[in-house]
Design a protein around this motif. Structure first.
Motif, short mmCIF file in Angstrom:
data_model
loop_
_atom_site.label_atom_id
_atom_site.label_comp_id
_atom_site.label_asym_id
_atom_site.label_seq_id
_atom_site.Cartn_x
_atom_site.Cartn_y
_atom_site.Cartn_z
N ALA A 141 0.83 -1.22 0.00
CA ALA A 141 0.00 0.00 0.00
C ALA A 141 0.86 1.26 0.00
CB ALA A 141 -0.91 0.00 1.22
N PHE A 142 0.48 2.21 -0.80
CA PHE A 142 1.07 3.56 -0.83
C PHE A 142 2.58 3.54 -1.04
CE2 PHE A 142 -2.71 3.95 1.97
CZ PHE A 142 -3.47 4.78 1.14
N MET A 143 3.04 2.64 -1.86
CA MET A 143 4.48 2.59 -2.12
C MET A 143 4.90 3.77 -2.99
SD MET A 143 5.52 -1.41 -2.54
CE MET A 143 4.61 -1.63 -4.07
N GLY A 144 5.93 4.47 -2.56
CA GLY A 144 6.43 5.62 -3.30
C GLY A 144 7.86 5.42 -3.75
N MET A 145 8.55 6.54 -3.96
CA MET A 145 9.92 6.50 -4.47
C MET A 145 10.88 7.02 -3.40
SD MET A 145 11.48 8.29 -7.93
CE MET A 145 11.44 9.99 -7.36
N ARG A 146 11.96 6.27 -3.15
CA ARG A 146 13.01 6.71 -2.24
C ARG A 146 13.83 7.82 -2.88
NH1 ARG A 146 17.03 2.08 -0.75
NH2 ARG A 146 15.37 1.47 0.67
N LEU A 147 14.13 8.87 -2.13
CA LEU A 147 14.92 9.97 -2.67
C LEU A 147 16.42 9.70 -2.62
CD1 LEU A 147 13.06 13.16 -1.38
CD2 LEU A 147 12.93 12.07 -3.62
N THR A 148 16.87 9.03 -1.58
CA THR A 148 18.30 8.74 -1.47
C THR A 148 18.80 7.99 -2.69
OG1 THR A 148 18.11 8.63 0.94
CG2 THR A 148 20.07 7.63 -0.05
N GLY A 172 20.69 12.81 0.44
CA GLY A 172 21.46 11.81 -0.28
C GLY A 172 21.21 11.78 -1.77
N MET A 173 20.72 12.88 -2.32
CA MET A 173 20.46 12.94 -3.75
C MET A 173 21.69 13.45 -4.49
SD MET A 173 16.55 14.42 -3.90
CE MET A 173 16.21 13.73 -5.53
N SER A 174 21.81 13.09 -5.74
CA SER A 174 22.85 13.60 -6.63
C SER A 174 22.30 14.83 -7.34
CB SER A 174 23.23 12.52 -7.64
OG SER A 174 24.12 13.03 -8.61
N VAL A 175 23.03 15.94 -7.28
CA VAL A 175 22.53 17.22 -7.79
C VAL A 175 23.07 17.51 -9.19
CG1 VAL A 175 22.48 19.72 -7.44
CG2 VAL A 175 22.24 18.16 -5.47
N HIS A 176 22.18 17.79 -10.11
CA HIS A 176 22.51 18.21 -11.46
C HIS A 176 21.80 19.53 -11.72
CE1 HIS A 176 24.07 14.15 -12.80
NE2 HIS A 176 23.49 13.88 -11.64
N TYR A 177 22.35 20.36 -12.60
CA TYR A 177 21.69 21.64 -12.84
C TYR A 177 21.95 22.16 -14.24
CZ TYR A 177 26.05 24.37 -12.37
OH TYR A 177 27.31 24.92 -12.56
N HIS A 178 20.98 22.96 -14.69
CA HIS A 178 21.12 23.70 -15.95
C HIS A 178 20.84 25.17 -15.63
CE1 HIS A 178 20.78 24.79 -20.20
NE2 HIS A 178 19.68 25.45 -19.88
#
Length: 327
Positions: A141-148, A172-178
């Protein structure tokens, strides 16, 4: 005693800001907080030395052409000035100022909150609890996405984008940018951020897109149908900047077709007129432009407005003056 400036404020502001304005200026407030129409705004500009508008007040060239001779400063209550024709104002000798920096942390907090709300399906869980339909825990139930371990793409790496990057790193996320310009090496290293000259290439690789750029002719519909198709079907989009950056109809189609995993939106392409199909989607979180809505932030915005007006009254350039070249 020097004659006080005539200041017209278009919307109701926090009580302590209005009280201080009363002490400093000959101010006309808006106690009902009713949005001024075009005619009322022109009338205000014809009688004021300083106009204090908000994002809800669109001030175009035609209106500025009807402004009175005494109007010399538009001290905007807010950082964004895309609702003001700054070039026409400048050509008519009217200065424009804004309130940058004071809501950076507040807006980044809200962007992070939206990211969590969408990826962890928080609104769906709340609805289940409040409606009384929840019958207890279940493994699937209510399974989502881990951010790490996921990749965050940031579109617009100014103050708020950088604040968002710091929060994402803590998760714990990897950061990318434009961005229009690459960050200085020391800032990029501090944020552990990867720069992409190509927005298209970044979009195809990220799990979450967080938008933090202003609305300009160059950014209008920057996230369009073609670019949405570059993204993973599990990807999530968060927007706390300006609604016009996203083609809202294209986003809605992508969400309904399962081509985009979810969206958290605090701003919309047509202001408060939201695409009704967005409201029907369980994987979308909609907020009423409350990204900067903290007591502290709103008061600090008012303090910036008053500082700009007082500096102007003393014969100096407002510290937060906006010029067309900045946009």
């Amino acid at each position: 005693m020097r004659e006080r400036l005539k200041v017209v404020v278009t919307r109701a502001l926090p009580e302590q800001v209005e009280t201080r304005m009363k002490e400093l200026f000959d101010v006309e407030l808006n106690p009902t907080d009713e949005k001024m129409d075009r005619e009322a705004l022109v009338s205000a500009m014809q009688q004021a030395d300083v106009l204090v508008p908000c994002i809800t007040d669109r001030i175009d060239a035609g209106m500025l052409g009807q402004a009175g001779e005494r109007l010399k400063l538009i001290a905007n209550y807010g950082a964004g000035v895309d609702h003001i024709d700054v070039l026409t104002a400048q050509n008519r000798g009217i200065l424009v100022s804004n309130t940058p920096g004071v809501v950076t942390e507040d807006t980044a907090d809200m962007a992070m909150a939206l990211m969590l709300a969408v990826t962890r399906r928080i609104p769906e869980g709340q609805v289940a609890m409040q409606s009384g339909v929840w019958e207890g825990w279940a493994p699937t139930a209510f399974m989502g996405m881990r951010l790490t371990g996921k990749r965050l793409g940031i579109l617009g790496m100014g103050r708020i984008g950088q604040a968002m990057a710091r929060r994402a790193r803590a998760f714990g996320m990897s950061v990318h940018y434009h961005n229009r310009r690459r960050l200085r090496p020391e800032i990029e290293a501090e944020l552990e951020a990867t720069w992409w000259d190509s927005l298209d290439q970044m979009l195809s690789r990220i799990d979450v897109l967080s938008i933090h750029c202003p609305h300009t002719p160059a950014t209008f519909h920057q996230i369009n149908a073609r670019r949405l198709k570059l993204m993973k079907p599990t990807s999530v989009i968060v927007n706390t900047s300006r609604g016009e950056v996203i083609d809202e109809n294209a986003l809605t189609r992508g969400l309904r077709a399962g081509e985009i995993g979810g969206a958290g939106l605090d701003v919309f392409e047509r202001g408060h007129q939201i695409n009704p199909r967005l409201r029907e989607l369980p994987n979308v979180v909609l907020l009423p432009h409350m990204g900067s809505a903290t007591v502290e932030g709103r008061v600090e915005m008012g303090e910036k407005v008053m500082l700009n007006i007082r500096t102007f009254a003393d014969g100096h350039r407002p510290p937060d003056m906006v010029v067309p070249a900045m946009l």
